[in-house]
Design a protein around this motif. Structure first.
Motif, short mmCIF file in Angstrom:
data_model
loop_
_atom_site.label_atom_id
_atom_site.label_comp_id
_atom_site.label_asym_id
_atom_site.label_seq_id
_atom_site.Cartn_x
_atom_site.Cartn_y
_atom_site.Cartn_z
N ARG A 182 0.84 -1.20 0.00
CA ARG A 182 0.00 0.00 0.00
C ARG A 182 0.87 1.25 0.00
N SER A 183 1.91 1.20 -0.79
CA SER A 183 2.95 2.22 -0.82
C SER A 183 2.42 3.65 -0.94
N VAL A 184 2.80 4.47 0.02
CA VAL A 184 2.50 5.89 -0.05
C VAL A 184 3.35 6.55 -1.13
N VAL A 185 4.60 6.12 -1.26
CA VAL A 185 5.48 6.70 -2.28
C VAL A 185 4.93 6.44 -3.68
N ARG A 186 4.47 5.23 -3.92
CA ARG A 186 3.88 4.91 -5.24
C ARG A 186 2.72 5.83 -5.56
N ARG A 187 1.87 6.06 -4.59
CA ARG A 187 0.69 6.91 -4.82
C ARG A 187 1.09 8.38 -5.01
N LEU A 188 1.94 8.89 -4.13
CA LEU A 188 2.30 10.30 -4.18
C LEU A 188 3.11 10.64 -5.43
N ALA A 189 3.93 9.70 -5.89
CA ALA A 189 4.77 9.96 -7.07
C ALA A 189 4.05 9.70 -8.38
N GLY A 190 2.82 9.15 -8.32
CA GLY A 190 2.01 8.99 -9.52
C GLY A 190 2.37 7.81 -10.40
N PHE A 191 2.86 6.72 -9.82
CA PHE A 191 3.14 5.53 -10.62
C PHE A 191 1.83 4.87 -11.06
N PHE A 193 -0.34 1.70 -11.65
CA PHE A 193 -0.37 0.40 -10.97
C PHE A 193 -1.49 -0.43 -11.58
N VAL A 194 -1.16 -1.49 -12.31
CA VAL A 194 -2.16 -2.23 -13.06
C VAL A 194 -2.04 -3.73 -12.78
N GLY A 195 -3.14 -4.45 -13.03
CA GLY A 195 -3.10 -5.89 -12.83
C GLY A 195 -4.48 -6.51 -12.76
N THR A 196 -4.61 -7.56 -11.95
CA THR A 196 -5.85 -8.33 -11.87
C THR A 196 -6.40 -8.34 -10.45
N ARG A 283 -4.72 -10.41 -5.11
CA ARG A 283 -4.67 -9.32 -6.07
C ARG A 283 -3.25 -9.24 -6.64
N ALA A 284 -3.10 -9.17 -7.95
CA ALA A 284 -1.79 -9.16 -8.59
C ALA A 284 -1.64 -7.88 -9.40
N MET A 285 -0.81 -6.97 -8.91
CA MET A 285 -0.66 -5.65 -9.53
C MET A 285 0.83 -5.31 -9.65
N GLN A 286 1.16 -4.50 -10.65
CA GLN A 286 2.54 -4.10 -10.86
C GLN A 286 2.56 -2.71 -11.48
N THR A 287 3.55 -1.91 -11.08
CA THR A 287 3.71 -0.61 -11.72
C THR A 287 4.25 -0.82 -13.13
N THR A 288 3.87 0.05 -14.04
CA THR A 288 4.30 -0.10 -15.42
C THR A 288 5.78 0.22 -15.60
N ALA A 289 6.35 0.99 -14.68
CA ALA A 289 7.79 1.27 -14.66
C ALA A 289 8.21 1.35 -13.20
N TYR A 290 9.48 1.16 -12.94
CA TYR A 290 9.98 1.21 -11.57
C TYR A 290 10.66 2.54 -11.26
N GLY A 299 10.47 -3.89 -4.31
CA GLY A 299 9.68 -4.78 -3.47
C GLY A 299 8.19 -4.64 -3.70
N ASP A 300 7.40 -4.83 -2.64
CA ASP A 300 5.94 -4.80 -2.75
C ASP A 300 5.42 -3.44 -3.20
N ALA A 301 6.20 -2.39 -3.05
CA ALA A 301 5.77 -1.09 -3.56
C ALA A 301 5.64 -1.11 -5.07
N ALA A 302 6.42 -1.98 -5.72
CA ALA A 302 6.41 -2.07 -7.19
C ALA A 302 5.53 -3.19 -7.69
N HIS A 303 5.26 -4.21 -6.86
CA HIS A 303 4.50 -5.37 -7.33
C HIS A 303 3.90 -6.09 -6.14
N ILE A 304 2.62 -6.42 -6.23
CA ILE A 304 1.95 -7.18 -5.17
C ILE A 304 1.31 -8.42 -5.78
N HIS A 305 1.20 -9.46 -4.97
CA HIS A 305 0.63 -10.73 -5.42
C HIS A 305 0.38 -11.58 -4.19
N SER A 306 -0.20 -12.74 -4.36
CA SER A 306 -0.43 -13.61 -3.22
C SER A 306 0.88 -14.22 -2.75
#
Length: 507
Positions: A182-191, A193-196, A283-290, A299-306
């Protein structure tokens, strides 16, 4: 102004901080949690599995023995490293969709470029143990770790980044978000985040059971999902295929947990008391760029999965290992153009592969009329020697190979622990974080060429106990083989590879 500000003091953020500190960078780590080693980070809920590539990284930085000690592993003599051929598997080898692998069916000869190493193939440890080892190392390297700090803003300009936390601002040339799913940095920096979306809600609990004998030990696949009874009594995992309806936004009650466990297990088991509980989904999500400007994710800020297959922590540590030396070289001013951008190019496909790996397991475990047939097919494949070896290669990380533009089959892979006749091994030579040139000759054919990168490369020459038929290898600081030459070493090819990864000679 710091060189790098890292948000998140979990294993990924701390490993990255150690890599940067080892290179002499000024680093500050900001962590939201004030306390170290909370209930979710110690045994049993904090237990995690580390596989070969991660343990090899700890070995190459001189942290393997401290990690084993922190994990409660007795300090016993290691494997016979003088023995010829690949070392035997030590430890468990994992599972696919609840189907446990038989270690006797792993074909060691088929694993690419395997050599004996002090690092085991797997280790069951805890987040607290990993973080204690990494925190101690980071502090010794001059890294600042500030706890109880909640990030609320990030701004970028031509000078770098400014991270705001409360009334304090932290300026740095680079910022890295290692702050979890649930990265705050990912959200604030506007990455992006896409997936299933998820198929199931997972539960992990530590409870007192009135009748534990009603649950089978180990992993049990049922018509309604799956449950796991761990080795610690009362440590239970459940996967309820409800479409992820119950996630971490809700706190599960004892009544809810008991109802789910009864339905999934098909028993009338009773939870007398629940001491700890947490939930997750697939839930399986990944940022389109790192990378976005001067902000990167790992880490999980860039990609989440089970957590199926235990790949999350290992993938995150791989991110930190790949990024650390590249970012340090950029900060220090000797990186070739575009070095930091190779982080996304190399690690994004690895993360995408892990997401697909966990999606496949969720599909195989999903209740329905086709599940039994699909599981039967997968089980038949896994029970073959080739199938077990394939899955083990995926879990252990030994099948990962970066595309570095070479047809040489070792290039792009994690380097085996080459051991010279004088007793030195590659892992020992990499503890200062530099790249390594191994010249398997007594003529020191590459000595003069390697001196052009003095301070960035360590040179070691001599016959090896097993050189895999090679004349020399160039190993990046992250342990990845950047170049490998045959018996007739091509000096110019070596110099091109060294320049590609370590910048111009003589800087």
């Amino acid at each position: 102004m710091h060189d790098v500000v890292i948000v998140g003091a979990g294993p990924v953020g701390l490993f990255l901080a150690c890599e940067l500190g080892l290179a002499g960078c000024s680093v500050v780590v900001l962590e939201r949690e004030l306390e170290v080693g909370g209930p979710g980070r110690v045994e049993p809920l904090g237990m995690r599995g580390l596989f070969a590539t991660s343990l090899g990284a700890f070995h190459r930085r001189g942290m393997l023995r401290p990690l084993l000690a922190a994990s409660g592993v007795p300090d016993e003599p290691g494997p016979d490293l003088e023995a010829a051929g690949p070392s035997p598997l030590r430890g468990g080898v994992g599972h696919f969709a609840g189907m446990v692998l038989d270690p006797a069916k792993v074909d060691l000869a088929a694993l690419p470029f395997r050599l004996p190493s002090p690092a085991p193939d797997s280790l069951l440890t805890s987040l607290a143990a990993i973080e204690s080892v990494l925190s101690e190392r980071a502090l010794k390297l001059g890294v600042e770790i500030r706890r109880g700090v909640t990030v609320s803003g990030i701004a970028q300009d031509d000078e770098g980044v400014v991270v705001r936390a409360g009334e304090q601002e932290y300026a740095a040339r680079w910022g890295v978000g290692c702050d979890g799913g649930r990265s705050v940095v990912r959200r604030l920096a506007g990455f992006e985040f896409v997936g299933t979306e998820p198929r199931f809600t997972g539960y992990a609990m530590l409870a007192t059971l009135a009748d534990p004998e009603k649950l089978r030990p180990g992993i049990s696949l049922t018509p309604a999902g799956a449950y796991i009874q761990m080795r610690t009594q009362g440590h239970i995992g459940v996967m309820d295929f409800d479409g992820g309806a119950f996630d971490r936004s809700q706190q599960p009650t004892r009544g809810h947990l008991q109802a789910v466990l009864r339905r999934v297990s098909g028993t009338d088991v009773t939870l007398s008391e629940v001491h700890l509980a947490s939930t997750y989904t697939d839930r399986a999500m990944q940022t389109t760029a790192y990378r976005q400007g001067s902000v990167l994710l790992a880490g999980d800020a860039a990609h989440i999965h089970s957590p199926l297959g235990g790949q999350g922590l290992n993938t995150g540590l791989g991110d930190a290992l790949n990024l650390g030396w590249k970012l340090a070289a950029t900060v220090r001013g000797h990186a070739p153009d575009g070095l930091v951008d190779t982080y996304t190019r190399e690690r994004h496909p690895v993360g995408a592969g892990v997401l697909d790996w966990t999606r496949a397991q969720a599909a195989v475990m999903t209740p329905g009329p086709h599940r039994q047939a699909l599981q039967g097919l997968i089980r038949d494949l896994i029970e073959t020697r080739d199938g077990t070896t394939y899955v083990f290669g995926k879990l252990s990380g030994s099948s990962i190979r970066y595309d570095l533009g070479s047809d040489q089959p070792l290039v792009g892979r994690s380097a085996p622990d080459f051991r010279l006749e004088d007793g030195r091994c590659l892992g020992d030579l990499m503890q200062d974080g530099r790249g390594v040139v191994l010249d398997f000759s007594t003529e020191c054919r590459l000595r003069d060429a390697a001196t052009g990168w003095q301070g960035r490369l360590r040179y070691a020459a001599g016959a090896a106990k097993n050189d895999l038929g090679l004349g020399a290898v160039l190993v990046r600081p992250d342990g990845v083989v950047a170049w490998a030459g045959d018996r007739d070493v091509d000096r110019k090819a070596f110099e091109r590879a060294a320049g590609q990864w370590f910048g111009s000679a003589g800087i």
